[in-house]
Motif scaffolding. Structure first.
Motif, PDB file in Angstrom:
ATOM      1  N   ALA A 129       0.823  -1.204   0.000  1.00 12.38           N
ATOM      2  CA  ALA A 129       0.000   0.000   0.000  1.00 12.38           C
ATOM      3  C   ALA A 129       0.860   1.259   0.000  1.00 12.38           C
ATOM      4  N   LEU A 130       1.932   1.223   0.765  1.00 15.49           N
ATOM      5  CA  LEU A 130       2.840   2.374   0.822  1.00 15.49           C
ATOM      6  C   LEU A 130       3.512   2.615  -0.534  1.00 15.49           C
ATOM      7  N   VAL A 131       4.025   1.548  -1.139  1.00 15.25           N
ATOM      8  CA  VAL A 131       4.701   1.699  -2.432  1.00 15.25           C
ATOM      9  C   VAL A 131       3.708   2.147  -3.493  1.00 15.25           C
ATOM     10  N   HIS A 132       2.502   1.569  -3.465  1.00 17.83           N
ATOM     11  CA  HIS A 132       1.458   1.980  -4.407  1.00 17.83           C
ATOM     12  C   HIS A 132       1.153   3.463  -4.209  1.00 17.83           C
ATOM     13  N   GLY A 133       1.079   3.889  -2.945  1.00 15.83           N
ATOM     14  CA  GLY A 133       0.822   5.297  -2.648  1.00 15.83           C
ATOM     15  C   GLY A 133       1.916   6.213  -3.178  1.00 15.83           C
ATOM     16  N   LEU A 134       3.159   5.795  -3.005  1.00 13.49           N
ATOM     17  CA  LEU A 134       4.286   6.584  -3.516  1.00 13.49           C
ATOM     18  C   LEU A 134       4.228   6.716  -5.034  1.00 13.49           C
ATOM     19  N   ALA A 135       3.957   5.583  -5.702  1.00 10.63           N
ATOM     20  CA  ALA A 135       3.872   5.593  -7.165  1.00 10.63           C
ATOM     21  C   ALA A 135       2.688   6.439  -7.631  1.00 10.63           C
ATOM     22  N   PHE A 136       1.580   6.350  -6.914  1.00 11.10           N
ATOM     23  CA  PHE A 136       0.368   7.115  -7.253  1.00 11.10           C
ATOM     24  C   PHE A 136       0.633   8.613  -7.168  1.00 11.10           C
ATOM     25  N   LEU A 137       1.259   9.039  -6.084  1.00 17.96           N
ATOM     26  CA  LEU A 137       1.536  10.467  -5.895  1.00 17.96           C
ATOM     27  C   LEU A 137       2.570  10.974  -6.890  1.00 17.96           C
ATOM     28  N   LYS A 138       3.569  10.154  -7.199  1.00 16.44           N
ATOM     29  CA  LYS A 138       4.574  10.566  -8.182  1.00 16.44           C
ATOM     30  C   LYS A 138       3.937  10.703  -9.562  1.00 16.44           C
ATOM     31  N   LYS A 139       3.089   9.747  -9.922  1.00 20.16           N
ATOM     32  CA  LYS A 139       2.424   9.775 -11.221  1.00 20.16           C
ATOM     33  C   LYS A 139       1.583  11.037 -11.391  1.00 20.16           C
ATOM     34  N   HIS A 140       0.943  11.475 -10.304  1.00 24.42           N
ATOM     35  CA  HIS A 140       0.085  12.656 -10.361  1.00 24.42           C
ATOM     36  C   HIS A 140       0.828  13.940  -9.990  1.00 24.42           C
ATOM     37  N   ASN A 141       2.159  13.827  -9.847  1.00 22.45           N
ATOM     38  CA  ASN A 141       2.991  14.988  -9.531  1.00 22.45           C
ATOM     39  C   ASN A 141       2.430  15.749  -8.329  1.00 22.45           C
ATOM     40  N   SER A 142       2.064  14.991  -7.300  1.00 17.47           N
ATOM     41  CA  SER A 142       1.400  15.560  -6.128  1.00 17.47           C
ATOM     42  C   SER A 142       2.385  15.855  -5.004  1.00 17.47           C
ATOM     43  N   ASN A 143       2.123  16.942  -4.270  1.00 18.99           N
ATOM     44  CA  ASN A 143       2.970  17.296  -3.132  1.00 18.99           C
ATOM     45  C   ASN A 143       2.368  16.827  -1.808  1.00 18.99           C
ATOM     46  N   ARG A 144       1.323  16.005  -1.885  1.00 16.13           N
ATOM     47  CA  ARG A 144       0.683  15.521  -0.668  1.00 16.13           C
ATOM     48  C   ARG A 144       1.597  14.556   0.093  1.00 16.13           C
ATOM     49  N   ILE A 145       1.439  14.495   1.397  1.00 13.37           N
ATOM     50  CA  ILE A 145       2.195  13.539   2.200  1.00 13.37           C
ATOM     51  C   ILE A 145       1.428  12.222   2.248  1.00 13.37           C
ATOM     52  N   ASN A 189      13.367   4.167  -8.599  1.00 14.12           N
ATOM     53  CA  ASN A 189      12.660   5.449  -8.622  1.00 14.12           C
ATOM     54  C   ASN A 189      13.043   6.313  -7.426  1.00 14.12           C
ATOM     55  N   SER A 190      13.102   7.595  -7.663  1.00 19.04           N
ATOM     56  CA  SER A 190      13.282   8.546  -6.564  1.00 19.04           C
ATOM     57  C   SER A 190      11.931   9.195  -6.316  1.00 19.04           C
ATOM     58  N   TYR A 191      11.730   9.690  -5.105  1.00 20.16           N
ATOM     59  CA  TYR A 191      10.472  10.368  -4.788  1.00 20.16           C
ATOM     60  C   TYR A 191      10.718  11.409  -3.704  1.00 20.16           C
ATOM     61  N   THR A 192       9.867  12.417  -3.695  1.00 19.70           N
ATOM     62  CA  THR A 192       9.989  13.491  -2.692  1.00 19.70           C
ATOM     63  C   THR A 192       8.887  13.413  -1.644  1.00 19.70           C
ATOM     64  N   THR A 193       7.983  12.458  -1.794  1.00 20.85           N
ATOM     65  CA  THR A 193       6.866  12.312  -0.854  1.00 20.85           C
ATOM     66  C   THR A 193       7.359  12.037   0.556  1.00 20.85           C
TER      67      THR A 193
END
Length: 213
Positions: A129-145, A189-193
């Motif tokens: 769920a966490l990894v899916h969440g990270l990928a989801f937020l990155k895909k949508h270019n979201s700044n949400r935590i 992948n890198s992420y800023t979330t």
């Protein structure tokens, strides 16, 4: 010793449907049943009303929550950041049928859901769920935590691994393929979330909670 509160279980879909007054009786109806639908309630009347309604109207609904923390502790923790999404998993047994999902923290609108998987664990579900969440937020270019209530899953994500003790077999082959994909995603992948631990003692169950047991 505090007496455990009585629960009643509504089963919308299972080997037998109806209201059951023990977790063992409920578990017998949902074990090895594809797409089982069930949820616990504190009164028989509430379970009966729910059973006559739509399962989707009850999944994830938080019970009335009152924190046992002091006012000072609550002030120190503060309120949730609603510019966020929350993830959680549920497993009927350990291992057992498992599914996970992500929701908007404020509205509880479901953003994604996966499963049920034949044989999984809560920890694996929380990790995915966490990894899916990270990928989801990155895909949508979201700044949400991103909120999780699992320290174990949070640790696995940080280490880019899944240290489950569950053995791979024919029943969970699909699940382990998903785990491997999640690990590959973390490594490539890198992420800023920002991932934050949900403060259950202060805020109640995480909004993505399935609210079934």
């Amino acid at each position: 010793m505090t007496k455990k509160k009585k629960k009643y279980y509504a089963v919308w879909k299972g080997h037998n449907t109806g209201i059951f007054d023990s977790w063992n009786d409920c578990k017998a109806q949902i074990k090895d049943y594809q797409g089982a639908q069930y949820k616990s309630f504190t009164t028989f009347e509430a379970a009966k009303t729910a059973l006559n309604g739509n399962y989707k109207d009850y999944i994830g609904k938080n019970k009335t929550f009152k924190s046992e923390l002091s006012a000072v502790q609550l002030k120190k923790i503060g309120q949730p950041n609603y510019n966020s999404i929350a993830v959680d998993a549920a497993s009927s047994g350990n291992p057992g049928k498992m599914q996970y999902r992500g929701v908007d923290t404020k509205t509880k609108k479901q953003l994604f859901i996966q499963g049920p998987f034949e044989e999984g664990t809560n920890n694996i579900g929380e990790f995915l769920a966490l990894v899916h969440g990270l990928a989801f937020l990155k895909k949508h270019n979201s700044n949400r935590i991103l909120y999780t209530d699992s320290k174990t899953a949070l640790s696995w994500v940080r280490k880019k691994t899944c240290n489950t003790k569950l053995k791979r077999n024919s029943k969970n082959e699909t699940l382990f393929e998903l785990v491997n994909r999640a690990i590959d995603w973390l490594k490539n992948n890198s992420y800023t979330t920002i991932i934050v631990k949900w403060e259950t003692k202060a805020w109640g169950e995480i909004p993505a909670d399935f609210g079934r047991k």
